[in-house]
Write an enzyme that holds these catalytic residues in place. Structure first.
Site, short mmCIF file in Angstrom:
data_model
loop_
_atom_site.label_atom_id
_atom_site.label_comp_id
_atom_site.label_asym_id
_atom_site.label_seq_id
_atom_site.Cartn_x
_atom_site.Cartn_y
_atom_site.Cartn_z
N SER A 110 0.78 -1.23 0.00
CA SER A 110 0.00 0.00 0.00
C SER A 110 0.82 1.28 0.00
CB SER A 110 -0.95 0.01 1.20
OG SER A 110 -2.02 -0.88 0.97
N SER A 125 -9.80 1.64 2.41
CA SER A 125 -10.33 0.70 1.43
C SER A 125 -9.51 0.74 0.15
CB SER A 125 -11.79 1.02 1.10
OG SER A 125 -12.26 0.21 0.04
N ASN A 126 -9.07 -0.43 -0.32
CA ASN A 126 -8.32 -0.50 -1.57
C ASN A 126 -9.12 -0.01 -2.77
OD1 ASN A 126 -5.92 -1.61 -0.46
ND2 ASN A 126 -6.89 -3.62 -0.37
#
Length: 365
Positions: free
Chosen positions: A84, A182-183
């Site tokens: 991320s 949230s991706n």
């Protein structure tokens, strides 16, 4: 990518204190970091490497092994999957387009991707960047990431499928009312970047950054050399997952980099060499964030602010994807920066107490 790992790494650098202990000199801090790294890798049977810049001095430390069961030193500037931390680079690209007048922070998803979301007229670019859209990525995460990475490690996944899995899921909250990581937000940002520029999101994301070893491999499953091997624990043993198709991570976590490149990125970003002043201020603005899940620290736009136990405020991002965990942070003036990468192996790779010691010692004595 994995929320538990990201929260562990971030929480390690997000403890607010009322008084600040004395700061250790670089040589003293390096000794502390080395000791903590050795304790961590002895526990996890993995490998770890750090790069620290403090007041103009650069030093590195490494520990453990690059190959499970062998005595193989970690490459000091090897390649690894950054998970991320990709989001911070993608957010920078989106904000650069804002500064160029090609994207508006208050423009909606429907403006750039008509009809992609059922409520795309209510979700703005700013919400995507700050994770306040209400979009939930649990469906795609559980299918393709975490434990699903072993099953789908060579599977090509279209980003449209990832977005649809999210769109078909209930919203966590009305857009703009809370914060929840949230991706799905960054899958959409990657799509917006491509719609606006006509270029692959990764090409736009690395434009003019001077990053020579940072890329999005997509369907290419091999890491550039040199690199340590990453593992996922399954059925009571470590499974080598170094080779991995990262299309399921996409613009939310699919990039590869090195400690040198990530240090160069955070230094250039915070020194104002990448974004215009207005967009950099927007990115770093963590004032009055909406209530909600803030386990990563105080959210800006694609970046988080952490307050260390010794009172230092640092900006950066953490990331995890099967095989690798990464943490990047810097003081606002850029005089003290740190990049940590570790391979994952045994179930104890993320033992919170020991990992806290490592991350905190990068900035505190």
């Amino acid at each position: 990518m994995k929320k538990t790992l990201t929260a562990i790494l971030a929480a390690a650098a997000a403890v607010t204190v009322t008084s600040a202990p004395a700061q250790a000199a670089p040589d003293s801090r390096k000794a502390v970091v080395q000791r903590n790294l050795d304790e961590l890798t002895a526990l996890s049977q993995a490998g770890a490497v750090v790069r620290v810049v403090q007041d103009g001095r650069t030093w590195t430390a490494r520990s453990g092994t690059a190959v499970w069961g062998r005595k193989a030193p970690m490459p000091l500037n090897g390649h690894f999957r950054i998970g991320s931390v990709t989001k911070m680079i993608v957010a920078t690209a989106a904000l650069r387009l804002v500064g160029e007048g090609k994207v508006r922070l208050d423009g909606t998803v429907d403006t750039y991707l008509p009809g992609v979301l059922k409520d795309g007229g209510k979700i703005t670019v700013r919400m995507l960047l700050r994770h306040t859209s209400g979009l939930n990525s649990d469906a795609s995460d559980s299918k393709y990431l975490a434990d699903g990475e072993l099953k789908h490690r060579y599977t090509h996944v279209e980003v449209e499928e990832l977005v649809k899995l999210s769109d078909d899921s209930p919203r966590d909250f009305p857009p703009g009312t809370k914060h929840s990581y949230s991706n799905a937000n960054y899958y959409l940002l990657g799509m917006i970047i491509e719609a606006v520029t006509g270029k692959p999101w990764a090409e736009e994301a690395t434009r003019s950054l001077g990053l020579r070893a940072t890329s999005y491999p997509g369907d290419k499953t091999r890491l550039p050399r040199p690199h340590a091997r990453g593992y996922q624990w399954a059925d009571g043993k470590p499974v080598d997952i170094t080779r991995l198709n990262t299309t399921a991570a996409n613009a939310a976590g699919g990039m590869v980099s090195t400690t040198t490149d990530l240090d160069r990125f955070i230094e250039r970003l915070l020194s104002g060499k990448v974004l215009k002043p207005a967009q950099l201020r927007e990115m770093l603005d963590v004032t009055a964030p909406p209530a909600g899940d803030q386990g990563d620290g105080e959210p800006g736009l694609g970046i988080f602010r952490y307050t260390t136990p010794c009172g230092k405020r640092v900006y950066g991002h953490s990331g995890g994807i099967s095989g690798y965990a990464t943490y990047v942070a810097s003081t606002l003036d850029g005089r003290h920066r740190a990049v940590l990468n570790m391979t994952t192996a045994s179930p104890k790779f993320a033992e919170p107490a020991q990992l806290f010691k490592v991350v905190n010692s990068l900035f505190c004595g």
